[in-house]
Design a protein around this motif. Structure first.
Motif, PDB file in Angstrom:
ATOM      1  N   SER A  72      27.421 -34.728  51.662  1.00  0.00           N
ATOM      2  CA  SER A  72      27.409 -33.579  50.667  1.00  0.00           C
ATOM      3  C   SER A  72      27.832 -34.008  49.319  1.00  0.00           C
ATOM      4  O   SER A  72      27.019 -33.834  48.485  1.00  0.00           O
ATOM      5  CB  SER A  72      27.860 -32.161  51.249  1.00  0.00           C
ATOM      6  N   ASN A  73      29.021 -34.476  49.258  1.00  0.00           N
ATOM      7  CA  ASN A  73      29.699 -34.938  48.162  1.00  0.00           C
ATOM      8  C   ASN A  73      28.924 -35.972  47.402  1.00  0.00           C
ATOM      9  O   ASN A  73      28.709 -36.125  46.179  1.00  0.00           O
ATOM     10  CB  ASN A  73      31.166 -35.288  48.308  1.00  0.00           C
ATOM     11  N   ILE A  74      28.521 -36.880  48.271  1.00  0.00           N
ATOM     12  CA  ILE A  74      27.754 -38.294  47.725  1.00  0.00           C
ATOM     13  C   ILE A  74      26.229 -37.703  47.147  1.00  0.00           C
ATOM     14  O   ILE A  74      25.856 -38.342  46.063  1.00  0.00           O
ATOM     15  CB  ILE A  74      27.815 -39.012  48.841  1.00  0.00           C
ATOM     16  N   LEU A  75      25.413 -36.905  47.929  1.00  0.00           N
ATOM     17  CA  LEU A  75      24.454 -36.577  47.802  1.00  0.00           C
ATOM     18  C   LEU A  75      23.823 -35.463  46.770  1.00  0.00           C
ATOM     19  O   LEU A  75      22.847 -35.814  45.992  1.00  0.00           O
ATOM     20  CB  LEU A  75      23.338 -36.299  49.107  1.00  0.00           C
ATOM     21  N   SER A  76      24.727 -34.554  46.752  1.00  0.00           N
ATOM     22  CA  SER A  76      24.264 -33.463  45.867  1.00  0.00           C
ATOM     23  C   SER A  76      24.164 -33.858  44.229  1.00  0.00           C
ATOM     24  O   SER A  76      23.414 -33.366  43.502  1.00  0.00           O
ATOM     25  CB  SER A  76      25.664 -32.375  46.195  1.00  0.00           C
ATOM     26  N   PRO A  77      24.924 -34.928  43.703  1.00  0.00           N
ATOM     27  CA  PRO A  77      24.622 -35.150  42.427  1.00  0.00           C
ATOM     28  C   PRO A  77      23.082 -35.473  42.024  1.00  0.00           C
ATOM     29  O   PRO A  77      22.412 -35.617  41.041  1.00  0.00           O
ATOM     30  CB  PRO A  77      25.580 -36.303  42.038  1.00  0.00           C
ATOM     31  N   PHE A  78      22.641 -36.039  43.238  1.00  0.00           N
ATOM     32  CA  PHE A  78      20.911 -36.492  43.200  1.00  0.00           C
ATOM     33  C   PHE A  78      20.181 -35.480  43.387  1.00  0.00           C
ATOM     34  O   PHE A  78      18.729 -35.648  43.705  1.00  0.00           O
ATOM     35  CB  PHE A  78      20.980 -37.785  43.767  1.00  0.00           C
ATOM     36  N   ASP A  79      20.384 -34.322  44.052  1.00  0.00           N
ATOM     37  CA  ASP A  79      19.815 -33.389  44.375  1.00  0.00           C
ATOM     38  C   ASP A  79      18.961 -33.898  45.943  1.00  0.00           C
ATOM     39  O   ASP A  79      17.973 -33.483  46.188  1.00  0.00           O
ATOM     40  CB  ASP A  79      18.641 -32.809  43.721  1.00  0.00           C
ATOM     41  N   PHE A  80      19.920 -34.705  46.415  1.00  0.00           N
ATOM     42  CA  PHE A  80      19.661 -35.142  48.029  1.00  0.00           C
ATOM     43  C   PHE A  80      20.170 -34.196  48.920  1.00  0.00           C
ATOM     44  O   PHE A  80      21.384 -33.755  48.480  1.00  0.00           O
ATOM     45  CB  PHE A  80      19.800 -36.558  48.065  1.00  0.00           C
ATOM     46  N   LYS A  81      19.902 -34.540  50.366  1.00  0.00           N
ATOM     47  CA  LYS A  81      20.689 -33.849  51.080  1.00  0.00           C
ATOM     48  C   LYS A  81      20.657 -34.728  52.631  1.00  0.00           C
ATOM     49  O   LYS A  81      19.333 -35.349  52.735  1.00  0.00           O
ATOM     50  CB  LYS A  81      20.319 -32.411  51.589  1.00  0.00           C
ATOM     51  N   ALA A  82      21.454 -34.438  53.327  1.00  0.00           N
ATOM     52  CA  ALA A  82      21.270 -35.218  54.725  1.00  0.00           C
ATOM     53  C   ALA A  82      20.989 -34.321  55.658  1.00  0.00           C
ATOM     54  O   ALA A  82      21.719 -33.326  56.080  1.00  0.00           O
ATOM     55  CB  ALA A  82      22.889 -35.768  55.003  1.00  0.00           C
ATOM     56  N   VAL A  83      19.958 -34.384  56.375  1.00  0.00           N
ATOM     57  CA  VAL A  83      19.565 -33.684  57.657  1.00  0.00           C
ATOM     58  C   VAL A  83      19.652 -34.144  58.868  1.00  0.00           C
ATOM     59  O   VAL A  83      19.281 -35.243  59.248  1.00  0.00           O
ATOM     60  CB  VAL A  83      18.126 -33.327  57.556  1.00  0.00           C
ATOM     61  N   LYS A  84      20.657 -33.727  59.777  1.00  0.00           N
ATOM     62  CA  LYS A  84      20.988 -34.174  61.089  1.00  0.00           C
ATOM     63  C   LYS A  84      19.768 -34.187  62.108  1.00  0.00           C
ATOM     64  O   LYS A  84      19.466 -33.059  62.394  1.00  0.00           O
ATOM     65  CB  LYS A  84      22.159 -33.577  61.683  1.00  0.00           C
ATOM     66  N   GLN A  85      19.727 -35.449  62.537  1.00  0.00           N
ATOM     67  CA  GLN A  85      18.433 -35.868  63.572  1.00  0.00           C
ATOM     68  C   GLN A  85      19.300 -35.567  65.078  1.00  0.00           C
ATOM     69  O   GLN A  85      18.528 -35.167  66.055  1.00  0.00           O
ATOM     70  CB  GLN A  85      17.787 -36.846  63.375  1.00  0.00           C
ATOM     71  N   ASN A  86      20.286 -36.313  65.197  1.00  0.00           N
ATOM     72  CA  ASN A  86      21.063 -36.363  66.246  1.00  0.00           C
ATOM     73  C   ASN A  86      22.457 -36.898  65.853  1.00  0.00           C
ATOM     74  O   ASN A  86      22.882 -36.885  64.712  1.00  0.00           O
ATOM     75  CB  ASN A  86      20.334 -37.218  67.410  1.00  0.00           C
ATOM     76  N   ASP A  87      23.525 -36.885  66.753  1.00  0.00           N
ATOM     77  CA  ASP A  87      24.748 -37.234  66.680  1.00  0.00           C
ATOM     78  C   ASP A  87      24.912 -38.554  65.904  1.00  0.00           C
ATOM     79  O   ASP A  87      25.972 -39.047  65.273  1.00  0.00           O
ATOM     80  CB  ASP A  87      25.562 -37.415  67.877  1.00  0.00           C
ATOM     81  N   LYS A  88      23.991 -39.519  66.012  1.00  0.00           N
ATOM     82  CA  LYS A  88      23.980 -40.767  65.303  1.00  0.00           C
ATOM     83  C   LYS A  88      23.304 -41.258  64.370  1.00  0.00           C
ATOM     84  O   LYS A  88      23.045 -42.184  63.789  1.00  0.00           O
ATOM     85  CB  LYS A  88      23.918 -42.015  66.320  1.00  0.00           C
ATOM     86  N   LEU A  89      22.090 -40.092  63.971  1.00  0.00           N
ATOM     87  CA  LEU A  89      20.963 -40.081  62.856  1.00  0.00           C
ATOM     88  C   LEU A  89      21.094 -39.211  61.935  1.00  0.00           C
ATOM     89  O   LEU A  89      20.898 -37.996  62.480  1.00  0.00           O
ATOM     90  CB  LEU A  89      19.772 -40.385  63.538  1.00  0.00           C
ATOM     91  N   TYR A  90      21.158 -39.655  60.694  1.00  0.00           N
ATOM     92  CA  TYR A  90      20.709 -38.513  59.531  1.00  0.00           C
ATOM     93  C   TYR A  90      19.641 -38.861  58.798  1.00  0.00           C
ATOM     94  O   TYR A  90      19.495 -40.316  58.455  1.00  0.00           O
ATOM     95  CB  TYR A  90      22.191 -38.259  58.492  1.00  0.00           C
ATOM     96  N   GLU A  96      15.527 -29.165  49.610  1.00  0.00           N
ATOM     97  CA  GLU A  96      14.131 -28.207  49.768  1.00  0.00           C
ATOM     98  C   GLU A  96      14.581 -26.850  49.726  1.00  0.00           C
ATOM     99  O   GLU A  96      15.598 -26.479  50.558  1.00  0.00           O
ATOM    100  CB  GLU A  96      13.726 -28.505  51.205  1.00  0.00           C
ATOM    101  N   TYR A  97      14.286 -26.191  48.781  1.00  0.00           N
ATOM    102  CA  TYR A  97      14.713 -24.873  48.660  1.00  0.00           C
ATOM    103  C   TYR A  97      14.659 -23.877  49.790  1.00  0.00           C
ATOM    104  O   TYR A  97      15.427 -22.822  49.922  1.00  0.00           O
ATOM    105  CB  TYR A  97      14.243 -24.316  47.228  1.00  0.00           C
ATOM    106  N   PRO A  98      13.441 -24.119  50.517  1.00  0.00           N
ATOM    107  CA  PRO A  98      13.247 -22.924  51.417  1.00  0.00           C
ATOM    108  C   PRO A  98      13.993 -23.305  52.809  1.00  0.00           C
ATOM    109  O   PRO A  98      13.755 -22.744  53.695  1.00  0.00           O
ATOM    110  CB  PRO A  98      11.605 -22.921  51.687  1.00  0.00           C
ATOM    111  N   ARG A  99      14.643 -24.742  52.839  1.00  0.00           N
ATOM    112  CA  ARG A  99      14.874 -25.015  54.152  1.00  0.00           C
ATOM    113  C   ARG A  99      16.419 -25.290  54.054  1.00  0.00           C
ATOM    114  O   ARG A  99      17.093 -26.112  53.347  1.00  0.00           O
ATOM    115  CB  ARG A  99      14.187 -26.308  54.409  1.00  0.00           C
ATOM    116  N   ARG A 100      17.215 -24.885  55.397  1.00  0.00           N
ATOM    117  CA  ARG A 100      18.724 -25.003  55.149  1.00  0.00           C
ATOM    118  C   ARG A 100      18.966 -25.225  56.527  1.00  0.00           C
ATOM    119  O   ARG A 100      18.234 -25.791  57.241  1.00  0.00           O
ATOM    120  CB  ARG A 100      19.175 -23.646  55.030  1.00  0.00           C
ATOM    121  N   GLN A 101      20.192 -25.369  56.953  1.00  0.00           N
ATOM    122  CA  GLN A 101      20.575 -25.891  58.325  1.00  0.00           C
ATOM    123  C   GLN A 101      21.036 -24.567  59.418  1.00  0.00           C
ATOM    124  O   GLN A 101      21.352 -23.520  58.662  1.00  0.00           O
ATOM    125  CB  GLN A 101      21.809 -26.598  58.096  1.00  0.00           C
ATOM    126  N   PRO A 102      21.063 -24.631  60.648  1.00  0.00           N
ATOM    127  CA  PRO A 102      21.357 -23.539  61.233  1.00  0.00           C
ATOM    128  C   PRO A 102      22.741 -22.915  61.013  1.00  0.00           C
ATOM    129  O   PRO A 102      22.825 -21.500  61.222  1.00  0.00           O
ATOM    130  CB  PRO A 102      21.382 -24.227  62.957  1.00  0.00           C
TER     131      PRO A 102
END
Length: 430
Positions: A72-90, A96-102
């Motif tokens: 979050s700290n690294i990506l937020s300055p670029f308006d990027f985000k990391a979305v977890k796919q599984n324990d080993k993949l992001y 995306e303004y309409p999409r968040r995390q559980p």
């Protein structure tokens, strides 16, 4: 000749790629992310281009105790985000303004729950939301502009226990909406179900859509579906790119209301049994229509309602209705239907995966204010993914059999005739 002595620290700052206070400890973003990947033992998949991007105070953004905070700290300055796919993949994606995390959904539900503890407080909130959603959608500016002309009809096509008739209806500002009416062969008063479309293959012309509406019609319901804005015959009128505009959000809701205005006047419609049912984006529209129009008496949104996803298409989130009331979500908008019958269909492969533990208990609480927890239900299919498959359709059939007293003996999808697209168009496609 006088010698110039350069301090060691200055030499360091002049060296290639050095990180110093003067250059804000800047590093290439791609290098930083590679280090994070190695440090935390994960793999990163990119939906963004990091070429040439540099990050100030790069290594100071790393939190050795938290991968999530680091990303979050690294990506937020670029308006990027990391979305977890599984324990080993992001997956690294644009914001995306309409999409968040559980986890965000859990926080949202907790916050909403704190706003009202009884029916009186809830209804005050509900009324505020209804007013603001209408204002933010802008629909009240268009409704008075709607044509009062009657629709045009195609010939009626007769099948096993039901009929299909196409229509074209004028709406606002010279626009039209086209669709099809699936009706039972039997005489008398029938429930009406408005069926907004989702983004499934071939829209309202697809096999899955025809199976559902034909089966409901055979069991005794009049069902109406219609083109998405910028899809099908609407695309012929406004172009397919129109679907990716905020106008789609407003016009699809307007079309649903305009169709209800017309259909509810039919002599064969039972005005006490007016349903709405759609999947995915059609489920989002299902909820929106219940917020905008109090004439619906039963609602069945499929694979759509979530506290952490508002719908990724402009036809679902093109206008800022989720900012109503200081912030809301589709779960709270769905709760506004209480205490009327509603069933959510959810699955384990999309944003409805949390429904049994999060959104459904929240809805039960709101329905509980009316002593009507038995009026809201959830069919969850944990091993299924985002579609309108057999099990989801069967859940829909059962809901309307129970709620509208349809004839369960006529539940047989094999009796439905699948027509080609031209047959379902008011104007055949060339």
């Amino acid at each position: 000749m006088k010698r110039v002595i350069i301090p060691a620290l200055m030499l360091l700052s002049m060296s290639a790629g050095a990180q110093t206070f003067e250059n804000k400890f800047t590093r290439p973003l791609s290098d930083v992310l590679n280090d994070v990947s190695a440090r935390f033992g994960i793999r990163l998949k990119y939906n963004v281009d990091t070429t040439g991007l540099k990050l100030a105070y790069a290594d100071f953004r790393v939190r050795p105790y938290s991968l999530e905070e680091t990303l979050s700290n690294i990506l937020s300055p670029f308006d990027f985000k990391a979305v977890k796919q599984n324990d080993k993949l992001y997956k690294i994606k644009p914001y995306e303004y309409p999409r968040r995390q559980p986890e965000d959904g859990q926080k949202m539900i907790s916050w909403l729950t704190s706003l009202y503890s009884n029916k009186t407080e809830w209804e005050a909130r509900r009324d505020t939301l209804r007013k603001e959603v209408r204002e933010r959608l802008g629909i009240d500016k268009l409704l008075p502009l709607c044509s009062k002309e009657k629709p045009e009809y195609s010939k009626i096509r007769k099948f096993d226990g039901y009929t299909v008739q196409n229509f074209r209806l004028k709406t606002a500002n010279g626009h039209t909406v086209c669709g099809s009416i699936y009706a039972p062969m039997s005489k008398g008063k029938h429930p009406l179900i408005i069926c907004p479309n989702g983004h499934f293959s071939n829209g309202r012309y697809g096999k899955v859509q025809q199976l559902r509406l034909g089966t409901l019609a055979r069991m005794g319901a009049i069902c109406v579906d219609y083109d998405l804005w910028g899809w099908g015959e609407s695309a012929d009128e406004v172009g397919s790119k129109a679907h990716q505009t905020p106008e789609a959000h407003v016009m699809q809701a307007l079309n649903g209301i305009r169709i209800l205005d017309w259909m509810i006047q039919r002599k064969d419609v039972d005005t006490k049994r007016i349903g709405v049912n759609g999947g995915s984006g059609g489920g989002t529209q299902t909820v929106l229509l219940t917020v905008l129009d109090d004439r619906f008496t039963a609602a069945n949104p499929v694979v759509s309602v979530s506290s952490w996803f508002d719908g990724g298409c402009p036809c679902e989130s093109g206008m800022p209705i989720q900012l109503a009331g200081g912030g809301t979500c589709n779960a709270e908008l769905a709760a506004m239907f209480a205490p009327k019958p509603m069933m959510l269909v959810s699955d384990g492969g999309d944003w409805t995966s949390t429904t049994p533990e999060l959104e459904y208990p929240y809805l039960q609480r709101i329905y509980g204010f009316y002593g009507a927890t038995d009026k809201v239900s959830n069919i969850h299919l944990p091993k299924e993914r985002h579609d309108f498959g057999d099990n989801k359709r069967n859940a829909v059939y059962k809901f309307f059999i129970d709620t509208f007293k349809l004839d369960a003996s006529k539940l047989d999808e094999s009796k439905v005739t699948i027509e080609d697209e031209n047959a379902l168009r008011f104007t055949p496609k060339k």
